[in-house]
Design a protein around this motif. Structure first.
Motif, PDB file in Angstrom:
ATOM      1  N   ILE A 127      68.383 -49.732 -38.641  1.00  0.00           N
ATOM      2  CA  ILE A 127      67.831 -49.680 -40.155  1.00  0.00           C
ATOM      3  C   ILE A 127      67.171 -51.135 -40.424  1.00  0.00           C
ATOM      4  O   ILE A 127      67.589 -51.985 -40.096  1.00  0.00           O
ATOM      5  N   CYS A 128      65.869 -50.948 -40.823  1.00  0.00           N
ATOM      6  CA  CYS A 128      65.057 -52.259 -41.088  1.00  0.00           C
ATOM      7  C   CYS A 128      64.554 -52.147 -42.189  1.00  0.00           C
ATOM      8  O   CYS A 128      64.552 -51.211 -42.848  1.00  0.00           O
ATOM      9  N   ASP A 170      64.400 -50.624 -49.895  1.00  0.00           N
ATOM     10  CA  ASP A 170      63.547 -49.547 -49.224  1.00  0.00           C
ATOM     11  C   ASP A 170      63.901 -49.937 -47.653  1.00  0.00           C
ATOM     12  O   ASP A 170      63.943 -50.826 -47.314  1.00  0.00           O
ATOM     13  N   VAL A 171      64.341 -48.730 -46.943  1.00  0.00           N
ATOM     14  CA  VAL A 171      64.420 -48.933 -45.532  1.00  0.00           C
ATOM     15  C   VAL A 171      63.657 -47.956 -44.573  1.00  0.00           C
ATOM     16  O   VAL A 171      63.097 -46.936 -45.314  1.00  0.00           O
ATOM     17  N   VAL A 172      63.620 -48.286 -43.163  1.00  0.00           N
ATOM     18  CA  VAL A 172      62.974 -47.487 -42.396  1.00  0.00           C
ATOM     19  C   VAL A 172      64.012 -47.281 -41.279  1.00  0.00           C
ATOM     20  O   VAL A 172      64.466 -48.128 -40.800  1.00  0.00           O
ATOM     21  N   VAL A 173      64.230 -46.181 -40.800  1.00  0.00           N
ATOM     22  CA  VAL A 173      64.986 -46.013 -39.615  1.00  0.00           C
ATOM     23  C   VAL A 173      64.357 -45.682 -38.487  1.00  0.00           C
ATOM     24  O   VAL A 173      63.243 -44.981 -38.407  1.00  0.00           O
ATOM     25  N   LEU A 174      64.658 -46.582 -37.441  1.00  0.00           N
ATOM     26  CA  LEU A 174      63.799 -46.649 -35.927  1.00  0.00           C
ATOM     27  C   LEU A 174      64.752 -46.194 -35.051  1.00  0.00           C
ATOM     28  O   LEU A 174      65.865 -46.208 -35.108  1.00  0.00           O
ATOM     29  N   PRO A 175      63.944 -45.505 -34.099  1.00  0.00           N
ATOM     30  CA  PRO A 175      62.696 -45.500 -33.828  1.00  0.00           C
ATOM     31  C   PRO A 175      62.040 -44.177 -34.688  1.00  0.00           C
ATOM     32  O   PRO A 175      60.710 -44.038 -34.406  1.00  0.00           O
ATOM     33  N   PRO A 226      74.939 -61.170 -42.132  1.00  0.00           N
ATOM     34  CA  PRO A 226      75.479 -61.245 -40.942  1.00  0.00           C
ATOM     35  C   PRO A 226      76.897 -62.203 -40.889  1.00  0.00           C
ATOM     36  O   PRO A 226      76.745 -62.990 -41.742  1.00  0.00           O
ATOM     37  N   PRO A 227      77.694 -61.855 -40.053  1.00  0.00           N
ATOM     38  CA  PRO A 227      78.009 -60.775 -39.148  1.00  0.00           C
ATOM     39  C   PRO A 227      78.822 -59.857 -39.818  1.00  0.00           C
ATOM     40  O   PRO A 227      79.782 -58.956 -39.196  1.00  0.00           O
ATOM     41  N   MET A 228      78.742 -59.134 -40.994  1.00  0.00           N
ATOM     42  CA  MET A 228      79.485 -58.387 -41.781  1.00  0.00           C
ATOM     43  C   MET A 228      79.409 -57.053 -41.236  1.00  0.00           C
ATOM     44  O   MET A 228      78.574 -56.796 -40.820  1.00  0.00           O
ATOM     45  N   SER A 229      80.702 -56.479 -41.028  1.00  0.00           N
ATOM     46  CA  SER A 229      80.499 -54.978 -40.485  1.00  0.00           C
ATOM     47  C   SER A 229      80.812 -54.235 -41.914  1.00  0.00           C
ATOM     48  O   SER A 229      82.059 -54.091 -42.389  1.00  0.00           O
ATOM     49  N   VAL A 230      79.918 -53.481 -42.056  1.00  0.00           N
ATOM     50  CA  VAL A 230      79.859 -52.496 -43.279  1.00  0.00           C
ATOM     51  C   VAL A 230      79.541 -51.037 -42.937  1.00  0.00           C
ATOM     52  O   VAL A 230      79.097 -50.597 -41.728  1.00  0.00           O
ATOM     53  N   SER A 231      79.366 -50.469 -44.136  1.00  0.00           N
ATOM     54  CA  SER A 231      78.984 -49.034 -43.859  1.00  0.00           C
ATOM     55  C   SER A 231      77.948 -48.646 -44.896  1.00  0.00           C
ATOM     56  O   SER A 231      77.832 -48.970 -45.880  1.00  0.00           O
ATOM     57  N   ILE A 232      76.646 -48.232 -44.321  1.00  0.00           N
ATOM     58  CA  ILE A 232      75.621 -47.972 -45.189  1.00  0.00           C
ATOM     59  C   ILE A 232      75.431 -46.527 -45.470  1.00  0.00           C
ATOM     60  O   ILE A 232      75.309 -45.514 -44.437  1.00  0.00           O
ATOM     61  N   GLU A 233      75.012 -46.252 -46.737  1.00  0.00           N
ATOM     62  CA  GLU A 233      74.756 -44.781 -47.076  1.00  0.00           C
ATOM     63  C   GLU A 233      73.426 -44.830 -47.458  1.00  0.00           C
ATOM     64  O   GLU A 233      72.695 -45.497 -48.256  1.00  0.00           O
ATOM     65  N   LEU A 234      72.699 -43.760 -47.092  1.00  0.00           N
ATOM     66  CA  LEU A 234      71.115 -43.498 -47.316  1.00  0.00           C
ATOM     67  C   LEU A 234      70.986 -42.516 -48.454  1.00  0.00           C
ATOM     68  O   LEU A 234      71.671 -41.486 -48.569  1.00  0.00           O
ATOM     69  N   GLU A 235      69.767 -42.657 -49.298  1.00  0.00           N
ATOM     70  CA  GLU A 235      69.332 -41.542 -50.153  1.00  0.00           C
ATOM     71  C   GLU A 235      69.146 -40.186 -49.697  1.00  0.00           C
ATOM     72  O   GLU A 235      69.549 -39.211 -50.186  1.00  0.00           O
ATOM     73  N   ASP A 236      68.494 -40.364 -48.639  1.00  0.00           N
ATOM     74  CA  ASP A 236      67.948 -38.989 -47.930  1.00  0.00           C
ATOM     75  C   ASP A 236      68.741 -38.566 -46.678  1.00  0.00           C
ATOM     76  O   ASP A 236      69.053 -39.573 -45.885  1.00  0.00           O
ATOM     77  N   ASP A 237      68.983 -37.368 -46.444  1.00  0.00           N
ATOM     78  CA  ASP A 237      69.615 -36.890 -45.257  1.00  0.00           C
ATOM     79  C   ASP A 237      68.698 -36.838 -44.189  1.00  0.00           C
ATOM     80  O   ASP A 237      68.240 -35.952 -43.856  1.00  0.00           O
ATOM     81  N   ILE A 238      68.429 -38.032 -43.530  1.00  0.00           N
ATOM     82  CA  ILE A 238      67.672 -37.897 -42.240  1.00  0.00           C
ATOM     83  C   ILE A 238      68.326 -38.346 -40.883  1.00  0.00           C
ATOM     84  O   ILE A 238      69.524 -38.815 -40.910  1.00  0.00           O
ATOM     85  N   ASP A 239      68.104 -37.689 -39.959  1.00  0.00           N
ATOM     86  CA  ASP A 239      68.689 -37.744 -38.900  1.00  0.00           C
ATOM     87  C   ASP A 239      68.746 -38.959 -38.138  1.00  0.00           C
ATOM     88  O   ASP A 239      67.912 -39.577 -37.637  1.00  0.00           O
ATOM     89  N   THR A 240      69.983 -39.553 -38.314  1.00  0.00           N
ATOM     90  CA  THR A 240      70.098 -41.017 -37.942  1.00  0.00           C
ATOM     91  C   THR A 240      71.697 -41.014 -37.108  1.00  0.00           C
ATOM     92  O   THR A 240      72.673 -40.511 -37.495  1.00  0.00           O
ATOM     93  N   VAL A 282      78.697 -43.097 -36.735  1.00  0.00           N
ATOM     94  CA  VAL A 282      78.615 -42.728 -37.958  1.00  0.00           C
ATOM     95  C   VAL A 282      79.905 -41.942 -38.703  1.00  0.00           C
ATOM     96  O   VAL A 282      80.694 -41.246 -37.669  1.00  0.00           O
ATOM     97  N   ILE A 283      80.294 -42.497 -39.825  1.00  0.00           N
ATOM     98  CA  ILE A 283      81.608 -42.136 -40.217  1.00  0.00           C
ATOM     99  C   ILE A 283      81.350 -40.836 -41.115  1.00  0.00           C
ATOM    100  O   ILE A 283      80.436 -40.724 -42.149  1.00  0.00           O
ATOM    101  N   ARG A 284      81.920 -39.685 -40.695  1.00  0.00           N
ATOM    102  CA  ARG A 284      81.798 -38.464 -41.326  1.00  0.00           C
ATOM    103  C   ARG A 284      83.178 -37.636 -41.726  1.00  0.00           C
ATOM    104  O   ARG A 284      83.498 -36.985 -40.867  1.00  0.00           O
ATOM    105  N   PRO A 285      83.809 -37.960 -42.640  1.00  0.00           N
ATOM    106  CA  PRO A 285      85.243 -37.643 -42.930  1.00  0.00           C
ATOM    107  C   PRO A 285      85.304 -36.110 -42.945  1.00  0.00           C
ATOM    108  O   PRO A 285      86.386 -35.515 -42.617  1.00  0.00           O
ATOM    109  N   GLN A 286      84.310 -35.320 -43.587  1.00  0.00           N
ATOM    110  CA  GLN A 286      84.234 -33.866 -43.398  1.00  0.00           C
ATOM    111  C   GLN A 286      85.722 -33.302 -44.212  1.00  0.00           C
ATOM    112  O   GLN A 286      86.188 -32.480 -43.718  1.00  0.00           O
TER     113      GLN A 286
END
Lengths: 312, 447
Positions: B311-312, B264-269, B291-305, B236-240
């Protein structure tokens, strides 16, 4: 000339280009280490391979700062141009640099200068490196080693385990499957990690070109006072003293690797631009270490022997 | 050399594995591919010539190119997987070269785990022997999409089309049971170079591609699973910092599927649903990630991840489970035993696993299934049922190599001891080995 490329560009075959695929793998490896280890460090010599490491770190962690410091093992016999470049690059990145000094190890009596004329300090670096790892309690050390460089390296894992003595045991390496790297170690042990294991010299230069990365000027053709020793063109300077039967001549040369001045040879070349270097690399018939490193020439397994002791 | 000057963006990358011993001509074949494509340099060649001469060999021993370690050179054996590199204007190649005799299964499995293609060598004089069948079986078990069967030493059977046809049909009949969709047969002479890089003038009856042409042109882009979206969160990238105060990027490699902004995505589990607000890289925002790109995904809602989550897409999810069946290849002297516990690493998630039951051990040579077995030794393969301390997001290995694979780590020594491929993520279904073994048991006499 080639139009500018982004790394994510697709190849003609529909998948990622080879540079994009290599880059993605290297980013994955760096992030894996940052996630699984407490105190990683990235080695930076100012050479082209470690320049790639720093770019990969930017790609893996920005806009955050690197989750590790940068460390240089300074033999005290480095090219001044490379040291200047090192400091400039670290400053641009606004990251922290640790310098581990071989001269200090000598002064403290940890190692002794090797006997003989113009002694090489290549082997002494191992002690300095291991001492620095212990002092800072680093548990993972990124290096720019590539498997195409040398035959012992061709068999080394990407996550390469080191025991409490910093030693590599090639016969009992952990199997490495898929992209599931095993980073488990105990206190006092550490992992050497080689994110660009699968890159070749050609890939490195193509990537430097693609990314527009700065490299130290000694990689480009320039005029220099040199003399021949053990079949290699060595540079005159404060650390090297040509003997009477080693006449000094002015040549147009460049370096294919940058290391300690006492064991790194120049190659005769007119390649003054990145394009010319890529052309020259494509046409090269001798490996970069074979052409420019005196330290590998001692025996068939010189690199393996040094690596077992804890060398890069 | 001008061919190397093609724009780097036009080349892609193919990883292939080879297996075999010195006497079946594997080293000669690799040596030829490397030399003809400039993957061997003059100083390397000079060094092995010198060593060969000192040992009194009359010919250059190309095996010395891949035998890099002191023990290997001293004993004249290949111990470990060696990685070799070469490139043509179309492709960069990574060869995982594995020994045929010593610890063959462990090394073949390691080399096969990342391969897009396997080159199986057969000596034309002997037909398909145990070793080549074993290699093909492991290639199939590890889900390598393409197999090339190179029938070597054609010079020693008078370039005979009949011999080629006989071996081909025998092998094809046997391999029809393997889950491999693309098998190509090529008659070659690695020693003389026939059909390796250049077309053979000795075998005009053969109208197919040379080995190198095939390696350069085999279509691998469609091997990628672009359907089942799986993104294991790695870091998790968090520059703060002031500038990026609220930035939270879920960094990782796209395992399979295609991710787009707005999905639309779901975070598992956890099962929390949200949407992708941005996919970014150091070079800027990207519209889609494959695949196999290394990227950084940002989500709309602040869910504990956090690391280890996945992410599926909401309507296409892997099984979230704490028990499943898997084929395990054992890689350590300390045996796998029922009831033992290990660390398990699956995607970016690590937990503990217990071996509930060893259902059977399989003989890699005869495919015989031993259901009485209670342990797996070094280089043995078996089917186990295991339970894990933490839920894992898994797919069947056959459908997804990234989410179907795992490693087992010894709790005491920290060694990587097992390689696992999930065959039944709790939803039923027979494995490749089950089918093969069933088939074999009906025809016990077949060789």
């Amino acid at each position: 000339m080639t139009p500018p490329q982004t790394s994510t560009e697709r190849s003609v075959h529909g998948g990622l280009s080879h540079l994009a695929a290599l880059e993605a793998e290297s980013i994955f490896i760096m992030r894996e280490v940052a996630a699984e280890f407490e105190r990683p460090v990235v080695l930076f010599s100012g050479g082209k391979d470690s320049i790639i490491l720093l770019r990969i770190a930017e790609k893996a962690f920005r806009p955050q700062r690197f989750p590790f410091p940068i460390m240089h093992v300074d033999t005290g016999h480095n090219f001044p141009e490379v040291l200047a470049f090192r400091d400039r690059r670290v400053q641009e990145l606004d990251e922290r640099l640790i310098v581990a000094s071989v001269q200090e190890s000598i002064d403290k009596g940890r190692v002794q200068e090797e006997p003989g004329w113009d002694p090489m300090r290549n082997r002494l670096q191992t002690t300095t490196l291991l001492d620095a790892i212990a002092e800072h309690q680093f548990d993972a050390v990124f290096g720019g080693g590539r498997r195409d460089e040398e035959k012992a390296r061709a068999k080394e894992r990407i996550f390469s385990f080191r025991d409490e003595f910093g030693q590599w045991e090639p016969r009992s390496q952990r199997p490495e499957l898929w992209n599931l790297y095993n980073g488990r170690i105990r206190k006092g042990q550490h992992m050497r990690v080689f994110p660009i294991s699968n890159w070749t010299e050609m890939d490195v230069w193509q990537y430097i070109q693609q990314e527009g990365l700065e490299v130290p000027e000694i990689y480009f053709a320039h005029e220099r006072d040199v003399f021949k020793r053990n079949g290699m063109w060595l540079s005159t300077g404060p650390f090297l003293h040509p003997r009477e039967n080693e006449p000094i001549t002015k040549k147009t040369v460049r370096y294919r690797t940058v290391g300690d001045m006492t064991c790194t040879g120049a190659v005769e070349s007119d390649a003054a631009t990145l394009d010319a270097i890529v052309m020259e690399t494509a046409a090269a018939r001798i490996t970069e270490r074979g052409a420019t490193r005196a330290d590998d020439g001692f025996s068939e397994t010189a690199m393996e022997d040094r690596k077992r002791e804890g060398y890069f | 050399m001008d061919t190397m000057m093609r724009a780097p963006g036009q080349m892609d990358m193919l990883r292939f594995s080879t297996a075999g011993s010195v006497d079946d001509g594997k080293s000669t074949l690799i040596g030829r591919l490397l030399y003809d494509s400039k993957g061997i340099f003059e100083d390397q060649l000079a060094a092995i010539e010198q060593t060969s001469r000192r040992r009194g060999n009359t010919t250059v021993d190309l095996a010395l190119l891949t035998d890099g370690l002191r023990a290997e050179r001293e004993q004249g054996i290949t111990i470990d997987v060696a990685y070799r590199y070469f490139a043509t204007p179309r492709r960069k190649f990574i060869i995982a070269d594995t020994p045929g005799h010593i610890q063959y299964t462990r090394n073949m499995v390691t080399g096969a785990s990342t391969a897009d293609l396997a080159v199986v060598l057969i000596d034309a004089r002997q037909g398909s022997l145990e070793q080549s069948r074993r290699h093909a079986f492991i290639a199939a078990l590890l889900g390598i999409p393409h197999i090339v069967v190179a029938i070597n030493k054609m010079d020693l059977v008078d370039w005979s089309e009949d011999v080629f046809e006989r071996i081909t049909s025998e092998f094809a009949a046997w391999s029809a049971k393997l889950d491999v969709h693309d098998i190509t047969f090529i008659p070659i002479s690695a020693l003389h170079g026939d059909n390796v890089v250049q077309h053979s003038t000795n075998m005009r009856w053969y109208g197919g591609p040379t080995l190198l042409y095939h390696l350069e042109h085999v279509h691998i882009a469609s091997d990628k699973n672009l359907i089942d979206n799986r993104f294991p969160v790695q870091y998790v990238i968090r520059p703060q910092t002031d500038e990026f105060h609220d930035y939270r990027g879920y960094a990782g490699e796209v395992a399979t599927g295609t991710f787009r902004k707005g999905d639309d995505v779901v975070v598992l589990p956890s099962g929390h649903q949200t949407r992708i607000s941005r996919i970014s890289t150091f070079d800027g925002e990207v519209e889609e990630a494959i695949p196999p790109m290394s990227v950084s995904i940002e989500l709309e809602d602040d869910i504990d991840t956090s690391r280890g989550d996945m992410i599926c897409r909401p309507h296409n999810q892997p099984a979230v489970t704490q028990e499943f069946d898997a084929m395990v290849c054992w890689m350590n002297d300390r045996q796998l035993e029922e009831g033992k516990r290990y660390f398990i690493k699956h995607t970016t998630r690590t937990g503990r696993a217990m071996i509930d039951e060893l259902r059977y051990r399989i003989d890699v040579n005869t495919l015989h299934r031993d259901e009485a077995a209670t342990s797996l030794g070094l280089n043995e393969i078996g089917r186990v049922h295991l339970r894990t301390s933490t839920p894992l997001m898994v797919d069947e290995y056959r459908l997804n190599r990234a989410t179907g694979s795992f490693i087992l780590i010894d709790e005491a020594t920290n060694d990587t001891v097992g390689a696992g491929m999930i065959v039944d993520p709790g939803t039923g279904g027979a494995s490749l080995v089950d089918e093969l073994a069933d088939d074999r048991s009906e025809e016990p006499a077949a060789a």
